[in-house]
Design a protein around this motif. Sequence first.
Motif: not given
Length: 482
Positions: A57, A61, A65, A130, A151, A153-159
Amino acid sequence: MNKKNNSFSLPVRIIIYMVTILLFTAGAILLITANHFNNQTKQYHEDILKRKVRAVEAALDYEMDNFPGVATKENIHNILEEGFLRIGDINKTDIVIYDLRGNKILTTQPVSTTYNVLPQKILDRLKNNNEIIITNKDTNNENDIYSSYSNIKNYYNENIAILCLPYQSNQDFLQQDMFTLIGSYGLAFAVIILFGTLAVYFVTKKTLTRLWSFADRIRETEVIVNNMPIRYDGNDEIKVLVDSYNDMLKKLKHQSDLIAKQEREEAWRDFARQVAHEVRNPLTPMRLMIQNHMRKFDINDPNLEEKTMRTGNILLQQIDTISSIAEAFSDFAKMPSRNDEKIDIIDVIKNALYVFPAEYVEFNYSPKAIMMRFDKQYLNRVITNITKNAFQSIPHTRKAKVKVDVMLLDNFVHITIKDNGEGIPVEAQSSIFVPKFTTKNSGMGIGLPMVKKIIDDYDGTIRFESEVSVGTTFYILIPYHE
């Protein structure tokens, strides 16, 4: 003596119970240990997988990034496609990426061991949680395959995607450790069972040997003999049994002394009453005879001498009766001292039977001679008394038949005397060996009591079976001492 009341002796049964309990204990410990070992193993692999998930993970990330834009579910494939294999190689794990609908979009597996489309139950659980989900998907040979789902997740904590890490555990070294541990347990329990069995056997055997000796002593306990107490120096539960037995002996001796004293007093009272009764019987006619002679006495009576002689003869007969009564009771009260000598039982019985009519006596014996130490006069009295009673019980209207059998069997001399007389009435059978009791019109009633006393002196037994109008059979059993 048979000291086993069961198919197995007590020491063997105790050992069986002990071994059974130990085996159940060993089995329970082994099951608990194996279950704990398996749980620890599972936890160990899950911890490894969780660490891999965290590492992957973090790498993902990093890739997201470094992407110039924001990672979304539409461009995640493009973002990860270039560095996907590198991340797997660095973390030494396969990686599978699914879109949010559960479709496989990226994988490092040359041969797929994961779902091509995720089951709905996994998707539902990921929506509600999660956290990492670890499932044991299947078993491949001896190694379990674990799979983690989480899951991405992206920068906006979206799956934006679903990460799956398949992990195949290597159980070889862990199973080897478990087998080594179980082997150690097994060896320890085998040693415990071996030494425990030996210890239980010897302790139980020693205890039972003492108990058997106590049982033999208790079995030999009698009321009228001087029983010796048991000496035991231990201070355990057996001492309670020994003390109870010794206390019982004291009470038994005290009670037997009281009973013997009462029986002796009662016997002498009965004897006194019997003697008085037997003596009074001839005294009464003697008194009447003298009174009648005195009333009719006439010195001038020409028959005076004849009457006086007749009266004197009658008185002499009654005096002889009194004398015989006194002699009979004297014989019973004081029998001649016992004089054992080595005799032929068969020969003595044969001589005792000579005084009876030979045509009415049948004598059978086996072997031809039985040599043992016995008082010849005592044996003669036994045979004579019973045989005489047998002939006296046979009515004159019946041809007399008395059968005497003697044999040596199992270290006992068996003497059987059978007649075809009138038999003993049922109401009189319980008193046949009681002094002064008789079923005849004449006699003192001391013949059979004297016989029983002789048999008892030699630790023998005498019993009888009788049927009215058919006959009576006496059975005598005497221990054989060569």
